[in-house]
Design an enzyme around this catalytic site. Structure first.
Site, short mmCIF file in Angstrom:
data_model
loop_
_atom_site.label_atom_id
_atom_site.label_comp_id
_atom_site.label_asym_id
_atom_site.label_seq_id
_atom_site.Cartn_x
_atom_site.Cartn_y
_atom_site.Cartn_z
N GLU A 1 -9.52 1.03 3.76
CA GLU A 1 -10.40 0.07 4.16
C GLU A 1 -11.75 0.26 4.04
OE1 GLU A 1 -8.14 -2.04 7.62
OE2 GLU A 1 -7.36 -0.23 7.83
N SER B 1 0.87 -1.36 0.09
CA SER B 1 -0.17 -0.13 -0.01
C SER B 1 0.81 1.08 -0.06
CB SER B 1 -1.15 -0.02 1.28
OG SER B 1 -0.30 -0.02 2.52
N HIS B 2 2.03 1.29 0.30
CA HIS B 2 3.05 2.21 0.14
C HIS B 2 4.15 1.90 -0.98
CE1 HIS B 2 1.21 2.97 4.08
NE2 HIS B 2 1.31 4.10 3.88
#
Lengths: 345, 345
Positions: B189, B47-48
């Protein structure tokens, strides 16, 4: 006769101070302790008021705090770290000695720290946070406790209830202040459930095998849990690192080893970080104090409360009407003054 | 062909950097961004990782970050506050400029702060925390975000997901590092639950009227909740005060006003506080680094995990085997390199 008595803040201070003097505390120790105890009563924060006198006296009687301690300041010129060695006395006395130098250093450098070593921690952190905000500075304060809290996923108590406190100065209102344990609940709350024969809420504690429990007895034999799951656990661990290990003082497991009980006031250190909003904001648009007020207005306008407001409301009442004590409380103060250390086990 | 490709860390860096250079970023902006993106991929923190390149390019294209920014250091001699103005570029570039001065100042004074102003925040805080620990220092880092979180008891989003990160240096192991949002969940999320047509867990969000909801649509129109109830809410508020207002930069509501969306990288400031364990522990018994290892051993020995261990394990694999990318990911990198800013909306 079971009438309530109203005492002025100054009158209650004189009574509490006399008790500590009678018990052998020197003027500085007795003065500082009385100020925080009276602040607790004044703010209707009973768990940090005169109820705490006996615990302080028990710690003196057990030889775990030095009643005639004289804290020593190490101004540490040229550094942003100011140190006070509490000489084995109460942290509050050491804090009073260090605060003016911390404030001066913070104004000069923008950020500075006050380290208190070799102290017996007493009562809450909010009196210290508030004292820093009175100097126009923001404050971040932390210290360990006794090892009674298991890190998330762990089975053994390794962290303390490790309080974390913060304050921001406000010009025409009491400061923005929070001060909370990094455990879900205080140990005293578990004890209260035990005495009342009540189950604990889920998520408060684990038993000695590391399994979740709602049984207070099993919880007291096991460990409490951090607030907010792994995030609170991480903050509790950070407090062991910064507020104990980094400052060269006892960690929560070491405190428990040293005292052998959680019924005496804990012996460790304390870390206070102070920041000057004026220094940080210099050269940037907007006044930080005015902008903070806009944030507080929006929070209150959106239906949330600012922390500590109940204390501040009670304080206002105490300042005009005095502090109300029951006849039993007055009797208790008289008994402690009369008997000194003989009044406690 | 859908074979995976293994790239060395250096090879992936070169590819990512070429994309940013092609999109008009100057060498310093492209270099710093590529380092944090590659660090994310290296640590299997997808996610990064390269997934974030498009967001950075969209922010450039929208004119909300300056691709040729040249950050300016204000060493602020005689103060414990070091400042870097990011010149409207990415925070990462400003951080790289300020770090050596922050480290030097912290060694000299014991505690110091690095303030980054006028920056576009990009990716996680842990790369910065880790960089401070590499200098043998402890670090506390925070910044605001977009206003998407309601303070506990409130009905309106006023706080950001406001990340809070901490690091402690270790001599023979990766540092102790945590970096988390002060909201219960990340906004992404909630979006994932919406796309999957799944209900949210209780306690994540409120609807636009301030009522608890498990409906992702209602949550996106309402607000997320802080982690740990009123305690997490207080920490989130503290981050608005210290990491935005005190440093004279935008708060989370102001960020959202400025961008008008949560899909671009946010524009605000960042506060990094560094502390020298050696300076704090000086003259006290025990080596703070050795004592910290005892705490970590006890935590792991008691069955709990230290934070960030999954990242560090993935890093070890990447350092020997390279970084595994799917054929689709390689194609995506090729497309971004080929089309530059035309590749994004």
């Amino acid at each position: 006769m079971t009438q309530d008595t109203h005492l002025t803040i100054a009158a209650l201070h004189a009574r509490v101070e006399a008790i500590f003097r009678r018990a052998g505390l020197n003027e500085r120790q007795a003065g500082a302790l009385s100020r925080v105890i009276v602040a607790g009563e004044r703010d209707a924060c009973k768990s940090h008021g005169i109820y705490r006198i006996e615990g302080a006296l028990r710690t003196v009687k057990a030889g775990k705090v030095k009643p005639d301690a004289v804290p020593v300041l190490d101004a540490n010129e040229g550094s942003a770290i100011v140190k006070v060695n509490a000489d084995g006395g109460f942290a509050n006395t050491a804090f009073e000695l260090g605060l003016p130098v911390l404030a001066e250093r913070t104004r000069a450098l923008g950020i500075a720290a006050l380290v208190i070593n070799d102290c017996t921690h007493f009562s809450a952190l909010w009196p210290e946070v508030e004292a820093v905000t009175k100097a126009g500075l923001a404050a971040l304060v932390m210290c360990p406790s006794y090892a009674t809290v298991a890190p998330t996923g762990g089975t053994r108590p390794l962290l303390g209830t490790n309080p974390f406190a913060f304050g921001w100065p406000r010009k025409n209102a009491p400061p923005y202040v929070f001060d909370f344990a990094t455990s879900v609940a205080a140990r005293g709350e578990i004890e209260l459930h035990r005495r009342a024969g009540k189950k604990l809420p889920e998520g408060w504690a684990i038993d000695a095998d590391g399994n979740p429990t709602t049984d207070p007895e099993a919880a007291l034999a096991g460990a409490m849990l951090p607030f907010g799951g792994h995030k609170g656990s991480a903050i509790g661990t950070m407090i062991e690192l910064l507020g104990a290990i980094m400052i060269g003082d006892l960690t929560s497991p070491e405190v428990l080893d040293y005292l052998g009980t959680t019924t005496l006031a804990p012996f460790h250190g304390e870390l206070i970080i102070a920041m000057s909003p004026e220094a940080f904001a210099k050269g940037r648009p907007g006044d930080p104090f005015a902008r903070a007020e806009q944030l507080f207005e929006a929070i209150v306008g959106g239906g949330a409360r600012l922390p500590s407001q109940r204390r501040f409301a009670a304080r206002k009442v105490s300042e005009t009407d005095g502090i109300k004590l029951t006849a039993a409380e007055i009797e208790q103060l008289d008994r402690l003054l009369d008997k000194g250390l003989d009044a406690v086990a």
